[in-house]
Scaffold this active site. Structure first.
Site, PDB file in Angstrom:
ATOM      1  N   ARG A  63      82.292  18.245  51.098  1.00  0.00           N
ATOM      2  CA  ARG A  63      82.275  18.809  52.455  1.00  0.00           C
ATOM      3  C   ARG A  63      82.705  17.771  53.493  1.00  0.00           C
ATOM      4  O   ARG A  63      83.384  18.098  54.472  1.00  0.00           O
ATOM      5  CB  ARG A  63      80.865  19.323  52.758  1.00  0.00           C
ATOM      6  CG  ARG A  63      80.738  20.081  54.078  1.00  0.00           C
ATOM      7  CD  ARG A  63      79.395  20.787  54.139  1.00  0.00           C
ATOM      8  NE  ARG A  63      79.208  21.545  55.358  1.00  0.00           N
ATOM      9  CZ  ARG A  63      78.496  21.115  56.399  1.00  0.00           C
ATOM     10  NH1 ARG A  63      77.889  19.936  56.353  1.00  0.00           N
ATOM     11  NH2 ARG A  63      78.366  21.861  57.477  1.00  0.00           N
ATOM     12  N   HIS A  67      85.611  18.437  56.312  1.00  0.00           N
ATOM     13  CA  HIS A  67      85.348  18.328  57.743  1.00  0.00           C
ATOM     14  C   HIS A  67      86.097  17.161  58.379  1.00  0.00           C
ATOM     15  O   HIS A  67      86.317  17.155  59.582  1.00  0.00           O
ATOM     16  CB  HIS A  67      83.846  18.212  57.991  1.00  0.00           C
ATOM     17  CG  HIS A  67      83.128  19.511  57.821  1.00  0.00           C
ATOM     18  ND1 HIS A  67      81.958  19.830  58.502  1.00  0.00           N
ATOM     19  CD2 HIS A  67      83.404  20.594  57.063  1.00  0.00           C
ATOM     20  CE1 HIS A  67      81.567  21.043  58.158  1.00  0.00           C
ATOM     21  NE2 HIS A  67      82.422  21.522  57.273  1.00  0.00           N
ATOM     22  N   ASN A  95      78.453  19.558  62.035  1.00  0.00           N
ATOM     23  CA  ASN A  95      78.036  18.357  61.306  1.00  0.00           C
ATOM     24  C   ASN A  95      76.629  17.858  61.626  1.00  0.00           C
ATOM     25  O   ASN A  95      75.989  17.243  60.777  1.00  0.00           O
ATOM     26  CB  ASN A  95      79.018  17.211  61.603  1.00  0.00           C
ATOM     27  CG  ASN A  95      80.423  17.496  61.110  1.00  0.00           C
ATOM     28  OD1 ASN A  95      80.612  18.124  60.076  1.00  0.00           O
ATOM     29  ND2 ASN A  95      81.424  17.057  61.859  1.00  0.00           N
ATOM     30  N   HIS A 195      82.602  26.703  48.042  1.00  0.00           N
ATOM     31  CA  HIS A 195      81.237  27.218  48.201  1.00  0.00           C
ATOM     32  C   HIS A 195      80.632  27.663  46.879  1.00  0.00           C
ATOM     33  O   HIS A 195      79.533  28.224  46.853  1.00  0.00           O
ATOM     34  CB  HIS A 195      81.200  28.347  49.227  1.00  0.00           C
ATOM     35  CG  HIS A 195      81.288  27.874  50.638  1.00  0.00           C
ATOM     36  ND1 HIS A 195      81.239  28.705  51.732  1.00  0.00           N
ATOM     37  CD2 HIS A 195      81.403  26.617  51.143  1.00  0.00           C
ATOM     38  CE1 HIS A 195      81.335  28.000  52.843  1.00  0.00           C
ATOM     39  NE2 HIS A 195      81.440  26.720  52.502  1.00  0.00           N
TER      40      HIS A 195
END
Length: 319
Positions: A63, A67, A95, A195
């Site tokens: 992740r 990001h 975040n 996911h």
């Protein structure tokens, strides 16, 4: 004397060629092969140890890479701490109190610098390789990571808030958000398959399990047991039932209207992504292949190369 002069000249040519390679303007999977062959094995060792200690960490490291890349490219800007001149992306809504694994990146950086004998590997490359190694550690595919990124000297909390995909987005918004990064619909579905790993906080799916109609009723009631209408916002739920294994369960869930996040289920609601979701739900090999290709494509978003940016001595701050 002459032989010594020739040796010095040859040594200088070799060092110049290595320095030139280290400032290449293009990414290459062999970028560190000559200058630091121990770099990638060092990253892998730390990632495997971290995932062995806590399986969830694999999803967290993956992740971080996502990001990072969605905010002005894959430049490790997400790792920068808040200062008087850095508006840290760690404090952006996607975040804050959510992004994690920074201490693992710190450990990787220390081990890689030790393996190379100096700070040679960028934090941006560390994030990219750590994401790949995390997927592999959890049973997913591997791929060759193009390397040679350099690190940013700035961060943007505002861009993080605007450009990182939201868990509340519908399909058109998701498509637009990915297109802005040069990623197409196939990339959207394949990368959403990340996911298949990790967890989400109750506050991100509370409205879905209590108010939405595009959800399996039994699944909604199950999630409500740990995510009450009031409170419990930080309680975690798995994004699919095998949250530490790279598999097709995520897509199986979407077909059964058991997507945890609104943005998950948006991929299977009669729109143009239905076919891909259905295909991935029954074909792990296809999903794995497309995921790997899309990860490479995402990792190539606006990298800093050549003399742009820097190789940070500490991933949390600029040199």
């Amino acid at each position: 004397m002459a032989s010594r002069s020739i040796f010095i000249t040859l040594f200088g040519i070799v060092m110049l060629s290595l320095a030139t390679a280290a400032l290449s303007a293009t990414l290459s999977a062999s970028y560190y092969n000559k200058v630091c062959p121990g770099a990638l094995p060092a990253i892998k060792r730390v990632v495997e140890a971290a995932v062995k200690q806590e399986r969830r960490m694999g999803a967290s490291l993956l992740r971080l890479h996502f990001h990072d890349c969605f905010v002005n490219g894959c430049d490790a800007s997400i790792l920068l701490d808040q200062t008087s001149i850095i508006d840290s992306e760690k404090n952006a809504f996607p975040n804050v109190n959510s992004a994690r694994g920074f201490e693992v990146i710190d450990k990787i950086k220390a081990e890689v610098d030790k393996a190379c004998g100096r700070p040679l590997v960028s934090c941006a490359d560390i994030l990219t390789v750590a994401a790949r190694d995390s997927v592999v550690a959890l049973g997913g595919p591997t791929w060759e990571v193009p390397l040679g990124r350099r690190d940013s000297t700035t961060a943007s909390r505002a861009t993080a808030n605007s450009d990182i995909p939201s868990p509340f987005m519908d399909l058109p918004a998701l498509i637009n958000t990915f297109q802005k990064q040069g990623l197409n619909v196939k990339d959207l579905v394949a990368l959403s398959g990340a996911h298949t790993l990790g967890f989400a906080k109750c506050q991100l799916f509370k409205n879905r399990i209590y108010n939405e109609t595009t959800i399996n009723a039994k699944f909604a009631r199950q999630r409500q047991t740990t995510c009450p209408r009031t409170g419990g916002d930080l309680n975690l739920a798995p994004l699919d039932q095998t949250a530490a294994a790279f598999d097709t369960k995520y897509f199986n869930n979407l077909v059964s209207k058991k997507g945890l996040l609104h943005s998950d289920q948006a991929l299977f609601l009669g729109g143009q992504t239905d076919g891909l979701v259905k295909s991935y739900s029954t074909n792990l090999a296809s999903f794995s292949n497309d995921f790997a290709n899309s990860m490479i494509k995402m990792g190539n978003i606006k990298p800093l190369t050549g003399k742009n940016g820097q190789v940070r001595l500490n991933c949390r701050r600029v040199n």
